[in-house]
Design an enzyme around this catalytic site. Sequence first.
Site, PDB file in Angstrom:
ATOM      1  N   CYS A 128       0.820  -1.213   0.000  1.00  0.00           N
ATOM      2  CA  CYS A 128       0.000   0.000   0.000  1.00  0.00           C
ATOM      3  C   CYS A 128       0.854   1.263   0.000  1.00  0.00           C
ATOM      4  CB  CYS A 128      -0.937  -0.009   1.194  1.00  0.00           C
ATOM      5  SG  CYS A 128      -1.953  -1.491   1.237  1.00  0.00           S
ATOM      6  N   HIS A 132      -3.438   6.836   2.551  1.00  0.00           N
ATOM      7  CA  HIS A 132      -3.853   5.535   2.024  1.00  0.00           C
ATOM      8  C   HIS A 132      -5.267   5.239   2.515  1.00  0.00           C
ATOM      9  CE1 HIS A 132      -4.148   1.448   1.000  1.00  0.00           C
ATOM     10  NE2 HIS A 132      -3.891   0.960   2.195  1.00  0.00           N
ATOM     11  N   ASN A 170     -10.195  -0.704   0.147  1.00  0.00           N
ATOM     12  CA  ASN A 170      -8.735  -0.602   0.142  1.00  0.00           C
ATOM     13  C   ASN A 170      -8.207  -1.220  -1.160  1.00  0.00           C
ATOM     14  OD1 ASN A 170      -5.984  -0.943   0.497  1.00  0.00           O
ATOM     15  ND2 ASN A 170      -6.152  -1.756   2.585  1.00  0.00           N
TER      16      ASN A 170
HETATM   17  C1  LIG Z   1     -10.031  -4.924  10.194  1.00  0.00           C
HETATM   18  C2  LIG Z   1     -10.590  -3.922  11.174  1.00  0.00           C
HETATM   19  C3  LIG Z   1     -11.623  -3.026  10.513  1.00  0.00           C
HETATM   20  C4  LIG Z   1     -11.275  -4.665  12.305  1.00  0.00           C
HETATM   21  O1  LIG Z   1     -11.763  -3.739  13.264  1.00  0.00           O
HETATM   22  P1  LIG Z   1     -11.417  -3.931  14.817  1.00  0.00           P
HETATM   23  O2  LIG Z   1     -12.135  -2.880  15.516  1.00  0.00           O
HETATM   24  O3  LIG Z   1      -9.919  -3.958  14.959  1.00  0.00           O
HETATM   25  O4  LIG Z   1     -12.032  -5.333  15.086  1.00  0.00           O
HETATM   26  P2  LIG Z   1     -11.485  -6.482  16.031  1.00  0.00           P
HETATM   27  O5  LIG Z   1     -10.722  -7.447  15.204  1.00  0.00           O
HETATM   28  O6  LIG Z   1     -10.832  -5.902  17.219  1.00  0.00           O
HETATM   29  O7  LIG Z   1     -12.814  -7.146  16.483  1.00  0.00           O
HETATM   30  C5  LIG Z   1     -13.757  -6.439  17.326  1.00  0.00           C
HETATM   31  C6  LIG Z   1     -14.967  -7.288  17.501  1.00  0.00           C
HETATM   32  O8  LIG Z   1     -15.680  -7.381  16.266  1.00  0.00           O
HETATM   33  C7  LIG Z   1     -15.811  -8.745  15.873  1.00  0.00           C
HETATM   34  N1  LIG Z   1     -15.624  -8.808  14.444  1.00  0.00           N
HETATM   35  C8  LIG Z   1     -14.475  -8.998  13.751  1.00  0.00           C
HETATM   36  N2  LIG Z   1     -14.714  -8.988  12.452  1.00  0.00           N
HETATM   37  C9  LIG Z   1     -16.026  -8.751  12.303  1.00  0.00           C
HETATM   38  C10 LIG Z   1     -16.879  -8.630  11.198  1.00  0.00           C
HETATM   39  N3  LIG Z   1     -16.420  -8.701   9.940  1.00  0.00           N
HETATM   40  N4  LIG Z   1     -18.180  -8.392  11.431  1.00  0.00           N
HETATM   41  C11 LIG Z   1     -18.670  -8.281  12.662  1.00  0.00           C
HETATM   42  N5  LIG Z   1     -17.919  -8.416  13.745  1.00  0.00           N
HETATM   43  C12 LIG Z   1     -16.608  -8.652  13.582  1.00  0.00           C
HETATM   44  C13 LIG Z   1     -14.740  -9.483  16.615  1.00  0.00           C
HETATM   45  O9  LIG Z   1     -15.092 -10.820  16.779  1.00  0.00           O
HETATM   46  C14 LIG Z   1     -14.677  -8.729  17.910  1.00  0.00           C
HETATM   47  O10 LIG Z   1     -15.725  -9.159  18.712  1.00  0.00           O
HETATM   48  P3  LIG Z   1     -15.557  -9.258  20.323  1.00  0.00           P
HETATM   49  O11 LIG Z   1     -15.283  -7.861  20.778  1.00  0.00           O
HETATM   50  O12 LIG Z   1     -16.862  -9.823  20.765  1.00  0.00           O
HETATM   51  O13 LIG Z   1     -14.387 -10.171  20.540  1.00  0.00           O
HETATM   52  C15 LIG Z   1      -9.468  -3.041  11.749  1.00  0.00           C
HETATM   53  O14 LIG Z   1      -8.657  -3.765  12.618  1.00  0.00           O
HETATM   54  C16 LIG Z   1      -8.604  -2.443  10.707  1.00  0.00           C
HETATM   55  O15 LIG Z   1      -9.072  -1.672   9.874  1.00  0.00           O
HETATM   56  N6  LIG Z   1      -7.290  -2.692  10.770  1.00  0.00           N
HETATM   57  C17 LIG Z   1      -6.331  -2.109   9.873  1.00  0.00           C
HETATM   58  C18 LIG Z   1      -6.630  -2.531   8.500  1.00  0.00           C
HETATM   59  C19 LIG Z   1      -5.711  -1.917   7.548  1.00  0.00           C
HETATM   60  O16 LIG Z   1      -5.567  -0.736   7.521  1.00  0.00           O
HETATM   61  N7  LIG Z   1      -5.123  -2.757   6.750  1.00  0.00           N
HETATM   62  C20 LIG Z   1      -4.390  -2.446   5.640  1.00  0.00           C
HETATM   63  C21 LIG Z   1      -3.249  -1.594   5.883  1.00  0.00           C
HETATM   64  S1  LIG Z   1      -2.586  -1.534   4.340  1.00  0.00           S
END
Ligand SMILES: CC(C)(COP(=O)(O)OP(=O)(O)OC[C@H]1O[C@@H](n2cnc3c(N)ncnc32)[C@H](O)[C@@H]1OP(=O)(O)O)[C@@H](O)C(=O)NCCC(=O)NCCS
Length: 333
Positions: A122, A258, A289
Amino acid sequence: MSKIKPSKGAPYARILGVGGYRPTRVVPNEVILETIDSSDEWIRSRSGIETRHWASDEETVAAMSIEASGKAIADAGISAEQIGGVIVSTVSHFKQTPAVATEIADKLGTNKAAAFDISAGCAGFGYGLTLAKGMIVEGSAEYVLVIGVERLSDLTDLEDRATAFLFGDGAGAVVVGPSQEPEIGPTIWGSEGDKSETIKQTVPWTDYRDGEVAKFPAITQEGQAVFRWAVFEMAKVAQQALDAAGITADDLDVFIPHQANERIIDSMVKTLKLPEHVTVARDVRTTGNTSAASIPLAMERLLATGEAKSGDTALVIGFGAGLVYAATVVTLP
Ligand SMILES: CC(C)(COP(=O)(O)OP(=O)(O)OC[C@H]1O[C@@H](n2cnc3c(N)ncnc32)[C@H](O)[C@@H]1OP(=O)(O)O)[C@@H](O)C(=O)NCCC(=O)NCCS
């Protein structure tokens, strides 16, 4: 004393034109919900994403790049024969060799331009832009095409709750050329390979070929770890790019980070204390993304909608798999 004549390039470089291509198929969150247990509300509130584009068989990496590049060349007001370099940043072109850049350079009608692919996730657009600037100032090309292009839908595991909703497809391109003024600032870039496990391809292609895994490789990530890194470390890198360019947040017109997650964007805006007048790219909402393509696609959209204008000063920052990053201040074409 050296017998070699020094090469002569332009004093500086600038972005002269931008173009984008978004695949025809628009994919709303409802389609993602067919394969993962989630909700439209969760996806929107956690990532900002409402829809993304997925490419058809015909919308190949080369085809999307050629469309985006044609627009960028027209926008720059030059002809394809004037292009001396084609740099394609992608992680989703599935033919290892030759570089897809050579096919694109030929089909666009360049005159045997130097052409190569790079893999910088990215941060790929910033890496390509930095190389292009170097080529122009060093004198090995007058105009360089920098393309960020991805078909991440090919590398998405639609059953993976952590990533299924994140990725999209598309191509963005810019023409970089000579300038009498510095219109691309110093790049703050780097890599943190100790964190390379946080975003990666699940298994090497050979594991799939050898039948060691049943599922085609996909991109996987440790969402929270990447999120924390992006929020804390990338705001610092963005600030360093402002400092290196000799400007403050007040001097900015546009911020094009990004497009990975709108919450990361919001957090960076806050940490950098960007004033109200700065236009912030939020293309992630309808594009998802698209890795290397995300910054030029967002740039193209801001200019097309009139939210940004030619000559605006923009901070761009890309970050992702590697982990790698690149930030710089540019004047918009
Ligand atoms: C992927 C992303 C959106 C997930 O969001 P998050 O807030 O970190 O989510 P978490 O993994 O901590 O999960 C939080 C809760 O949601 C749940 N959850 C995870 N994925 C889920 C989904 N797709 N739908 C619903 N619930 C979900 C989890 O089980 C967790 O539940 P719990 O609190 O009961 O355990 C986030 O981490 C993110 O954007 N990360 C960076 C991504 C990025 O920028 N990547 C590329 C860089 S190039």
